[in-house]
Design a protein around this motif. Structure first.
Motif, PDB file in Angstrom:
ATOM      1  N   TYR A  77       0.698  -1.259  -0.111  1.00  0.00           N
ATOM      2  CA  TYR A  77       0.205  -0.117   0.144  1.00  0.00           C
ATOM      3  C   TYR A  77       0.996   1.198   0.085  1.00  0.00           C
ATOM      4  O   TYR A  77       1.946   1.215   0.368  1.00  0.00           O
ATOM      5  N   VAL A  78       0.267   2.367  -0.496  1.00  0.00           N
ATOM      6  CA  VAL A  78       0.861   3.746  -0.497  1.00  0.00           C
ATOM      7  C   VAL A  78       0.029   4.753   0.588  1.00  0.00           C
ATOM      8  O   VAL A  78      -1.183   4.617   0.326  1.00  0.00           O
ATOM      9  N   VAL A  79       0.713   5.268   1.170  1.00  0.00           N
ATOM     10  CA  VAL A  79      -0.201   6.224   2.086  1.00  0.00           C
ATOM     11  C   VAL A  79       0.406   7.602   1.956  1.00  0.00           C
ATOM     12  O   VAL A  79       1.756   7.997   1.825  1.00  0.00           O
ATOM     13  N   SER A  80      -0.325   8.502   2.085  1.00  0.00           N
ATOM     14  CA  SER A  80       0.207   9.890   1.907  1.00  0.00           C
ATOM     15  C   SER A  80      -0.196  10.975   3.271  1.00  0.00           C
ATOM     16  O   SER A  80      -1.020  10.469   3.901  1.00  0.00           O
ATOM     17  N   SER A  81       0.455  11.923   3.572  1.00  0.00           N
ATOM     18  CA  SER A  81      -0.026  13.041   4.362  1.00  0.00           C
ATOM     19  C   SER A  81       0.244  14.182   3.616  1.00  0.00           C
ATOM     20  O   SER A  81       0.804  14.489   2.478  1.00  0.00           O
ATOM     21  N   LYS A  82      -0.328  15.404   4.289  1.00  0.00           N
ATOM     22  CA  LYS A  82      -0.083  16.712   3.668  1.00  0.00           C
ATOM     23  C   LYS A  82       0.197  17.673   4.915  1.00  0.00           C
ATOM     24  O   LYS A  82      -0.128  17.471   5.945  1.00  0.00           O
ATOM     25  N   VAL A  83       0.870  18.727   4.656  1.00  0.00           N
ATOM     26  CA  VAL A  83       1.453  19.652   5.426  1.00  0.00           C
ATOM     27  C   VAL A  83       1.099  21.022   5.219  1.00  0.00           C
ATOM     28  O   VAL A  83       1.268  21.412   4.083  1.00  0.00           O
ATOM     29  N   PHE A  84       0.482  21.841   5.938  1.00  0.00           N
ATOM     30  CA  PHE A  84       0.194  23.241   5.945  1.00  0.00           C
ATOM     31  C   PHE A  84      -0.424  23.456   7.178  1.00  0.00           C
ATOM     32  O   PHE A  84      -0.024  24.315   8.078  1.00  0.00           O
ATOM     33  N   TRP A  85      -1.784  22.833   7.733  1.00  0.00           N
ATOM     34  CA  TRP A  85      -2.547  23.352   8.662  1.00  0.00           C
ATOM     35  C   TRP A  85      -2.545  22.351  10.023  1.00  0.00           C
ATOM     36  O   TRP A  85      -3.137  21.559  10.104  1.00  0.00           O
TER      37      TRP A  85
END
Length: 327
Positions: A77-85
């Motif tokens: 599996y491939v998992v992501s996250s995002k950064v800003f808030w």
């Protein structure tokens, strides 16, 4: 399930993926989340999307706990996250080197994994030099904490600037962008980003394929109770819906529904399949708070091959009046 390369990278992601925006830790119970995740995985989905901002980090905790419980092999599996808030205090928001690194560490803890496959800059940060962000992302890649980095809702100019800085200083350039893309919102993806697809091989994991539910047709009359638009925090979606209706949107959805029925599908399935016809789409992120929704949306693959040139022309004719309100 179909699998596509993420832009020019060697990573293969499922054509349909599963995201947690507005569902995990918010609308859906933990048990429902687990059921949906398991259904997605067993259906061939290998990309699961998340962000630090979703439910203030709780979304990542729920997903991480579920994946750990299932015992999925990390290479499946491939998992992501995002950064800003990340919060409201100084250095908890934006794309400074400090926040980019600390947010990554926090996401790894919440998701209970050793590295992120994909790490996105959730929005552009006018207060941080792009070079600082590029260097921070490259540093995380060198440390093995992320494998690929990208952007979300950046302009083509900003993405190209990041790419050029990376090439100038022998750093890792962005691999992918995550924009909103659907039948009602097209210009940025189809026009502004076009040179990024052809010139630098940018990948694209698109979100909101059903335009926040408008393309399901369930809002054609009144807003159903317990639906997303019934909550006051989604007033901006309600305003978008009213603008859509004012431009004859309900009639357009009826025409699209007729096309879908002719193909043996539904309006949501047609909307998702239409996105997959675009070769620049690496993966379409589905959002579902019930297994029934997810099962239905996955069946978009069943009608994908029926979208020949004639059908695509019919769809284009039906939605052509919307070009004036594509924003």
């Amino acid at each position: 399930m179909q699998y596509r390369r993420l832009g020019k990278s060697g990573l293969q992601v499922s054509a349909l993926s599963y995201g947690s925006w507005l569902t995990f830790g918010d609308q859906a119970s933990t048990r429902t989340v687990e059921t949906c995740l398991e259904l997605a995985y067993n259906s061939g989905i290998n990309f699961f999307d998340n962000a630090e901002a979703y439910a203030n980090g709780q979304s990542e905790e729920v997903m991480g706990n579920a994946i750990s419980k299932f015992g999925w092999a990390r290479d499946t599996y491939v998992v992501s996250s995002k950064v800003f808030w990340g919060g409201e205090k100084p250095n908890q928001i934006g794309l400074s080197k400090k926040h980019v690194i600390e947010a990554c560490e926090a996401a790894l803890r919440r998701l209970r994994i050793d590295y992120l496959d994909l790490y996105y800059c959730h929005r552009p940060d006018p207060d941080t030099p792009i070079e600082e962000t590029v260097r921070a992302m490259d540093g995380l890649i060198q440390q093995g904490k992320i494998l690929y980095w990208g952007t979300s809702e950046w302009s083509a100019q900003e993405i190209m600037e990041a790419y050029s800085i990376a090439r100038q200083y022998n750093l890792t350039p962005p691999t992918m962008e995550q924009p909103e893309y659907n039948l009602l919102k097209r210009h940025r993806f189809e026009v502004e980003y076009q040179r990024l697809f052809t010139q630098i091989g940018l990948g694209a994991t698109t979100f909101s394929p059903l335009a926040s539910g408008i393309l399901t047709g369930k809002y054609n009359q009144e807003t159903p109770e317990n639906s997303r638009l019934a909550y006051t925090q989604f007033d901006w979606m309600q305003e978008k819906l009213e603008r859509f209706k004012a431009q004859g949107g309900v009639q357009i959805l009826q025409e699209l529904s007729a096309i879908a029925e002719k193909l043996g599908g539904t309006l949501p399935q047609l909307s998702i399949a239409w996105l997959l016809k675009n070769p620049n789409v690496s993966s379409v992120i589905l959002g579902a708070s019930r297994t029934e929704q997810l099962e239905q949306n996955l069946r978009a693959l069943d009608i994908l091959d029926t979208l020949n040139e004639e059908i695509m022309d019919e769809i284009e004719t039906a939605i052509s009046p919307l070009q004036a309100i594509d924003a």
